[in-house]
Design an enzyme around this catalytic site. Structure first.
Site, PDB file in Angstrom:
ATOM      1  NE  ARG A 152      26.992  31.366  41.630  1.00 37.33           N
ATOM      2  CZ  ARG A 152      28.106  32.083  41.523  1.00 37.33           C
ATOM      3  NH1 ARG A 152      28.387  32.983  42.442  1.00 37.33           N
ATOM      4  NH2 ARG A 152      28.945  31.896  40.536  1.00 37.33           N
ATOM      5  CB  CYS A 179      35.399  52.228  54.004  1.00 35.36           C
ATOM      6  SG  CYS A 179      35.262  50.831  52.879  1.00 35.36           S
ATOM      7  CE1 TYR A 230      38.078  26.759  41.341  1.00 34.14           C
ATOM      8  CE2 TYR A 230      35.812  26.881  42.102  1.00 34.14           C
ATOM      9  CZ  TYR A 230      37.054  27.466  41.920  1.00 34.14           C
ATOM     10  OH  TYR A 230      37.260  28.768  42.305  1.00 34.14           O
ATOM     11  CB  CYS A 235      34.230  55.739  47.040  1.00 34.56           C
ATOM     12  SG  CYS A 235      35.247  54.353  46.489  1.00 34.56           S
ATOM     13  CB  SER A 237      41.548  27.580  42.453  1.00 40.37           C
ATOM     14  OG  SER A 237      42.296  28.724  42.079  1.00 40.37           O
ATOM     15  CB  CYS A 242      32.327  55.595  50.966  1.00 38.42           C
ATOM     16  SG  CYS A 242      32.659  54.141  51.993  1.00 38.42           S
ATOM     17  CB  CYS A 270      35.414  49.241  47.494  1.00 36.15           C
ATOM     18  SG  CYS A 270      35.843  50.979  47.247  1.00 36.15           S
ATOM     19  CG  HIS A 306      55.561  48.672  38.297  1.00 37.15           C
ATOM     20  ND1 HIS A 306      56.493  48.025  37.500  1.00 37.15           N
ATOM     21  CD2 HIS A 306      56.239  49.125  39.377  1.00 37.15           C
ATOM     22  CE1 HIS A 306      57.673  48.090  38.088  1.00 37.15           C
ATOM     23  NE2 HIS A 306      57.545  48.751  39.229  1.00 37.15           N
ATOM     24  CG  ASP A 330      60.695  48.857  40.990  1.00 37.15           C
ATOM     25  OD1 ASP A 330      61.766  49.351  41.381  1.00 37.15           O
ATOM     26  OD2 ASP A 330      59.740  49.536  40.577  1.00 37.15           O
TER      27      ASP A 330
END
Length: 390
Positions: free
Chosen positions: A81, A376, A89, A368, A96, A371, A162, A195, A348
């Site tokens: 790839r 995790c 790019y 989860c 980036s 999972c 995740c 938020h 905040d």
């Protein structure tokens, strides 16, 4: 309603916050930092020669994706790839801009925090990328060397997945498997999809783009909220990302008074697995067939510009696909970037986190329901202990 800690800085009716004028007057603090803000994100290559390493790290990260014989197949896919991704790019300037934007956001955030929370100042931000320098380990080492008294681990993904936030937090856990973390007070901001100031930021970005359409067309513009897709097997394991993205979308449209038709769509599918759909490009094609010709794309899960906004959305969808299907106009709302309301949202979140007794949320510590990642389990137990009040 505006959060209490920022209410005195808000100018009613102007949709701007006075922190901007404050920030321009605050010189960079050279004192030893008291509070460290670790800004977690995926990152992106700053130069095309970093692309292979960047892709290899992604393809070999089992928190991001699970491949058979991953240590062999992952690097192979990355090599295959690389040329195509390097070309993309090159078409957006050679790299980036995500590091630039993260540093701008971090500087403005810390200037704001120094002003509104002097008791926890000086504040310093640390950019912690997952797949390109400055890596998570680099940021944590710098924080350790600075000897801060308090550290806030702040995910820059408003909606938790995740594969993104989870991978960054697991990288912190892995770093400290090799040595003990410094004896400071730690806390976590793991998600913030609802938020109110984040919502207002997206609404303002959309309103800005709506004004670019002819007056007689504005009401018929379809708002397409586009987020990075996720493999369905991850969704079926219980990954909360789709529901949290949906929550952001609904609140933004509520803020806008449901002024236009809208839909949540998904982009950036990779590989042969089944992913969340409808895909952004297919949605545009489908709506054009229905006679709809004007669109705004909203990067609802991204907080700054990077290849998925500047190339996939701007070039592939707005320009190339727009011409292909005969759309009249496809515009793209800017990412939050340095929008004053967005910086205020971040401030905040941090101030609230610093002042509350609970340093990590029960949701973050819960896995989860299906999972399959043993890391995790261990990581969440470790974070529960790390973030005990000290």
């Amino acid at each position: 309603m505006l959060p209490k800690v920022l209410r005195d800085f808000f100018v009613p009716g102007s949709q701007c916050v006075r922190w901007a004028s404050v920030a321009t007057k605050v010189k960079k603090d050279t004192r030893k930092p008291k509070t460290g803000i670790v800004m977690l994100n995926m990152g992106g290559p700053q130069h095309v020669d970093q692309v292979l390493t960047y892709l290899t790290r992604i393809m070999t990260d089992r928190d991001m994706m699970q491949l058979p014989i991953q240590n062999t197949l992952g690097p192979y896919i990355a090599r295959r790839r690389t040329a195509d991704v390097q070309k993309k790019y090159s078409e957006i300037g050679g790299g980036s801009p995500i590091l630039k934007w993260t540093r701008i956001q971090g500087d403005l955030l810390c200037q704001t925090l120094d002003s509104i929370s002097p008791e926890t100042a000086p504040h310093k931000h640390y950019t912690a990328f997952r797949y390109v320098e400055p890596m998570t380990e680099t940021a944590l080492t710098e924080l350790e060397n600075d000897g801060v008294e308090r550290a806030v681990l702040f995910s820059q993904y408003p909606q938790y997945s995740c594969a993104t936030s989870g991978s960054s937090f697991n990288a912190i856990y892995s770093h400290y498997l090799k040595k003990s973390p410094p004896n400071i007070k730690w806390s976590v901001i793991d998600r913030w999809s609802t938020h109110p100031l984040l919502v207002k930021t997206f609404a303002d970005r959309i309103q800005t783009e709506l004004k670019q359409f002819p007056a007689e067309k504005q009401k018929e513009v379809v708002i397409l909220f586009s987020a990075h897709s996720l493999p369905l097997r991850a969704v079926n394991r219980g990954d909360p990302y789709p529901s949290e993205v949906g929550a952001t979308v609904q609140l933004v449209m509520d803020e806008l008074g449901y002024c236009n038709p809208y839909h949540l769509v998904w982009q950036s599918k990779v590989g042969p697995l089944e992913w969340l759909a409808p895909f952004t490009d297919d949605a545009i094609k489908g709506y054009v067939k229905q006679g709809k010709k004007n669109f705004i794309l909203v990067p609802i899960a991204f907080v700054n510009e990077h290849i998925e906004t500047l190339h996939e959305m701007d070039i592939e969808y707005c320009h190339d696909l727009g011409k292909e299907v005969g759309a009249e106009m496809i515009r793209r709302a800017a990412a939050p970037n340095d929008h004053p309301l967005f910086i205020s949202a971040m401030a905040d979140l941090v101030v609230t986190n610093l002042k509350q007794e609970r340093t990590v949320s029960p949701k973050f510590l819960n896995r989860c329901p299906h999972c399959v990642n043993p890391k995790c389990y261990e990581a969440k137990r470790w974070f529960a202990n790390l973030c005990k009040n000290k």
